[in-house]
Design an enzyme around this catalytic site. Structure first.
Site, PDB file in Angstrom:
ATOM      1  N   ALA A 143      -2.011  -2.218   1.209  1.00  0.00           N
ATOM      2  CA  ALA A 143      -1.155  -3.342   0.849  1.00  0.00           C
ATOM      3  C   ALA A 143       0.307  -2.914   0.906  1.00  0.00           C
ATOM      4  O   ALA A 143       0.669  -1.778   0.573  1.00  0.00           O
ATOM      5  CB  ALA A 143      -1.510  -3.831  -0.550  1.00  0.00           C
ATOM      6  N   SER A 144       1.160  -3.853   1.293  1.00  0.00           N
ATOM      7  CA  SER A 144       2.565  -3.527   1.542  1.00  0.00           C
ATOM      8  C   SER A 144       3.354  -3.228   0.277  1.00  0.00           C
ATOM      9  O   SER A 144       4.471  -2.709   0.371  1.00  0.00           O
ATOM     10  CB  SER A 144       3.234  -4.679   2.298  1.00  0.00           C
ATOM     11  N   LYS A 166      -4.930   0.853   6.344  1.00  0.00           N
ATOM     12  CA  LYS A 166      -3.832  -0.115   6.279  1.00  0.00           C
ATOM     13  C   LYS A 166      -3.809  -0.609   4.836  1.00  0.00           C
ATOM     14  O   LYS A 166      -4.637  -1.419   4.438  1.00  0.00           O
ATOM     15  CB  LYS A 166      -4.053  -1.270   7.261  1.00  0.00           C
ATOM     16  N   GLU A 210     -15.381  -7.028   0.774  1.00  0.00           N
ATOM     17  CA  GLU A 210     -15.475  -7.257  -0.669  1.00  0.00           C
ATOM     18  C   GLU A 210     -14.297  -8.145  -1.021  1.00  0.00           C
ATOM     19  O   GLU A 210     -13.147  -7.708  -1.000  1.00  0.00           O
ATOM     20  CB  GLU A 210     -15.438  -5.941  -1.435  1.00  0.00           C
ATOM     21  N   LEU A 211     -14.601  -9.408  -1.338  1.00  0.00           N
ATOM     22  CA  LEU A 211     -13.551 -10.405  -1.514  1.00  0.00           C
ATOM     23  C   LEU A 211     -13.423 -10.794  -2.987  1.00  0.00           C
ATOM     24  O   LEU A 211     -13.714 -10.000  -3.862  1.00  0.00           O
ATOM     25  CB  LEU A 211     -13.846 -11.599  -0.611  1.00  0.00           C
ATOM     26  N   GLU A 240     -10.448 -18.565  -8.285  1.00  0.00           N
ATOM     27  CA  GLU A 240     -10.316 -17.247  -8.890  1.00  0.00           C
ATOM     28  C   GLU A 240      -8.961 -17.170  -9.596  1.00  0.00           C
ATOM     29  O   GLU A 240      -7.919 -17.385  -8.967  1.00  0.00           O
ATOM     30  CB  GLU A 240     -10.417 -16.140  -7.846  1.00  0.00           C
ATOM     31  N   GLY A 299     -10.162  -7.613  -0.451  1.00  0.00           N
ATOM     32  CA  GLY A 299      -8.997  -8.467  -0.605  1.00  0.00           C
ATOM     33  C   GLY A 299      -9.359  -9.926  -0.732  1.00  0.00           C
ATOM     34  O   GLY A 299     -10.455 -10.274  -1.200  1.00  0.00           O
ATOM     35  N   TRP A 303      -3.855  -3.926  -3.399  1.00  0.00           N
ATOM     36  CA  TRP A 303      -2.966  -3.218  -4.306  1.00  0.00           C
ATOM     37  C   TRP A 303      -3.522  -3.067  -5.712  1.00  0.00           C
ATOM     38  O   TRP A 303      -3.002  -2.278  -6.497  1.00  0.00           O
ATOM     39  CB  TRP A 303      -1.634  -3.983  -4.412  1.00  0.00           C
ATOM     40  N   ASN A 304      -4.570  -3.824  -6.096  1.00  0.00           N
ATOM     41  CA  ASN A 304      -4.899  -3.888  -7.519  1.00  0.00           C
ATOM     42  C   ASN A 304      -5.538  -2.605  -8.058  1.00  0.00           C
ATOM     43  O   ASN A 304      -5.346  -2.244  -9.214  1.00  0.00           O
ATOM     44  CB  ASN A 304      -5.767  -5.112  -7.835  1.00  0.00           C
ATOM     45  N   CYS A 334     -11.203  -8.206  -9.110  1.00  0.00           N
ATOM     46  CA  CYS A 334     -12.184  -9.127  -8.535  1.00  0.00           C
ATOM     47  C   CYS A 334     -13.401  -9.274  -9.437  1.00  0.00           C
ATOM     48  O   CYS A 334     -13.999 -10.353  -9.509  1.00  0.00           O
ATOM     49  CB  CYS A 334     -12.619  -8.631  -7.154  1.00  0.00           C
TER      50      CYS A 334
END
Length: 453
Positions: free
Chosen positions: A155-156, A153, A227-228, A358, A205, A129-130, A261
């Site tokens: 983010a909710s 898919k 990509e975390l 983080e 995410g 979502w960011n 991130c």
């Protein structure tokens, strides 16, 4: 899915999630579309990607307002996000053909040997979502140009953005099934990845979400790009321009209200300039305007959710309990909505959350180190490895220190950024694989050896 404005707590809308039958229909459409889309000339696919960029520019304010409403990004930054999405479309509309040109190899007389690049088919993208438009477009523009089809898919908490992105590609003239949005929860992801019609997956995410996607894809032998998170070091050496570093560092820490991130998170400062940098940095942080994200003057908006705010505050409290000093901020803001005060922590002890985790909010941890070697050691004292930044008046010194830092990308006298022209990605707990540039478009292709005798 209840769509909640984090600045006000008000419900924007409610979206019905897709059923199992809806998912099956989408997968069938994707499989059918893949057979046609891969055979379209690449110049035609480039034109559709270029058209998507045009649609974005024509509707920049509308999409920016949607981002701001759903996840709280300050409106000026939301507009910049849409403009960046248009730029990545421009990039691949211009360069996809060159990136995917066959590569020749030495071969015996009479033989012609090449590597050719062919699309894999349907790719599932699990997105956060960011940066609700940018994260999608930096995957979709190269993937679609390469001849793949995409299933998103999202983010909710940003369902409106998910549907708007699908509308962009429809307006750009993409055939039905080439880009589709699945309004589903995280519990549906595993079954979609396991479906034989899905050939690969990408995720931006959290580490747990990345591990889950990688595990499922690994069991089914499917390609993934992850990509975390990150805990990016921002190293200020003794010969740095302190004022410039402080100003850039404050921006790099609080961009997107600290929810990035690649935000600068651990500020590692040489003792000779520590006090000067700390004071200038705190002054820059305190000068930021916190408030209504729809207002042009706002620098820092709300956290994207009340849960995110609570997590940030728990990390700050645990760090302070361990011995960290709050120089400024340190509390949720005294206002309606999920706002957190821009915060600076010093005297951060080893092992506390501000040192090892983080911090996904506007919280900076500042460390004092005695020399260059200690700065490098502290920068590398993390399990993450996304980006790194070093500040110095000596470009050669900066290059040397940047090379010594364990990260997927390192910048000298500039904060970490993602740019369509250069590969982007991390190492360690920050994930693997690369997005953007030539590496990004070749992430989801079959690198086929073609030997013609």
């Amino acid at each position: 899915m209840d769509d909640i404005n984090p600045a006000t707590g008000a419900r924007i809308d409610t979206y019905e999630t897709d059923t199992a039958a809806d998912i099956e229909a989408a997968l069938a459409r994707a499989a059918d579309a893949a057979n046609d889309w891969r055979d379209r000339p690449i110049r035609e696919r480039e034109r559709h990607v270029a058209a998507a960029g045009d649609v974005l520019r024509e509707n920049t304010q509308t999409y920016a307002e949607l981002i701001t409403a759903e996840m709280g990004k300050p409106i000026t930054q939301a507009r910049a996000e849409i403009e960046k999405c248009a730029a990545v479309c421009d990039h691949y509309a211009t360069h996809a053909s060159a990136y995917l040109q066959p590569d020749g190899h030495p071969s015996p007389a009479g033989a012609d040997v090449q590597t050719v690049y062919e699309p894999l088919g349907p790719v599932l993208a699990v997105m956060p979502w960011n940066f609700p438009f940018w994260q999608v477009f930096r995957f979709a523009a190269p993937a679609l140009a390469a001849g793949n089809v995409a299933l998103l898919k999202h983010a909710s908490n940003v369902p409106g953005c998910a549907e708007a992105i699908a509308d962009v590609f429809e307006a750009a003239g993409l055939p039905a099934g080439v880009f589709q949005t699945l309004l589903v929860g995280a519990d549906a992801v595993e079954d979609v990845i396991r479906d034989d019609r899905v050939r690969a997956a990408t995720l931006t995410g959290s580490e747990p979400a990345g591990s889950a996607v990688a595990a499922t894809a690994g069991e089914t032998l499917k390609k993934t790009v992850l990509e975390l998170g990150g805990s990016d070091p921002f190293v200020v050496l003794d010969d740095a321009d302190v004022a410039a570093a402080a100003a850039s560092g404050a921006w790099a820490r609080t961009l997107n209200s600290g929810q990035s991130c690649i935000a600068a998170k651990r500020f590692i400062v040489h003792t000779d300039v520590y006090e000067a940098f700390r004071d200038a940095f705190v002054s820059e942080i305190d000068s930021l305007t916190v408030g209504d994200p729809t207002r042009e003057e706002t620098d820092v908006g709300p956290q994207a959710s009340a849960a995110g705010l609570d997590t940030t505050h728990e990390q700050v409290r645990a760090s302070v309990d361990a011995g960290a000093t709050v120089v400024t901020g340190g509390q949720p803001s005294d206002r309606e909505g999920a706002f957190y005060e821009p915060t600076v922590l010093t005297d951060v002890p080893a092992g506390c959350p501000a040192d090892t985790e983080e911090l996904f909010g506007p919280v900076a941890a500042v460390f004092e180190v005695p020399d260059e070697a200690a700065a490098i050691a502290k920068a590398n004292a993390t399990a993450f490895g996304l980006g790194a930044s070093v500040w110095t008046a000596d470009r050669d010194r900066g290059r040397r220190v940047a090379r010594a830092m364990d990260a997927g990308c390192a910048y000298v006298n500039q904060p970490v950024t993602s740019d369509p022209r250069v590969p982007f990605g991390g190492i360690g707990r920050s994930g693997y694989g690369r997005e953007l540039a030539g590496a990004g478009i070749r992430a989801f292709v079959n690198r086929k050896t073609l030997w013609v005798e």
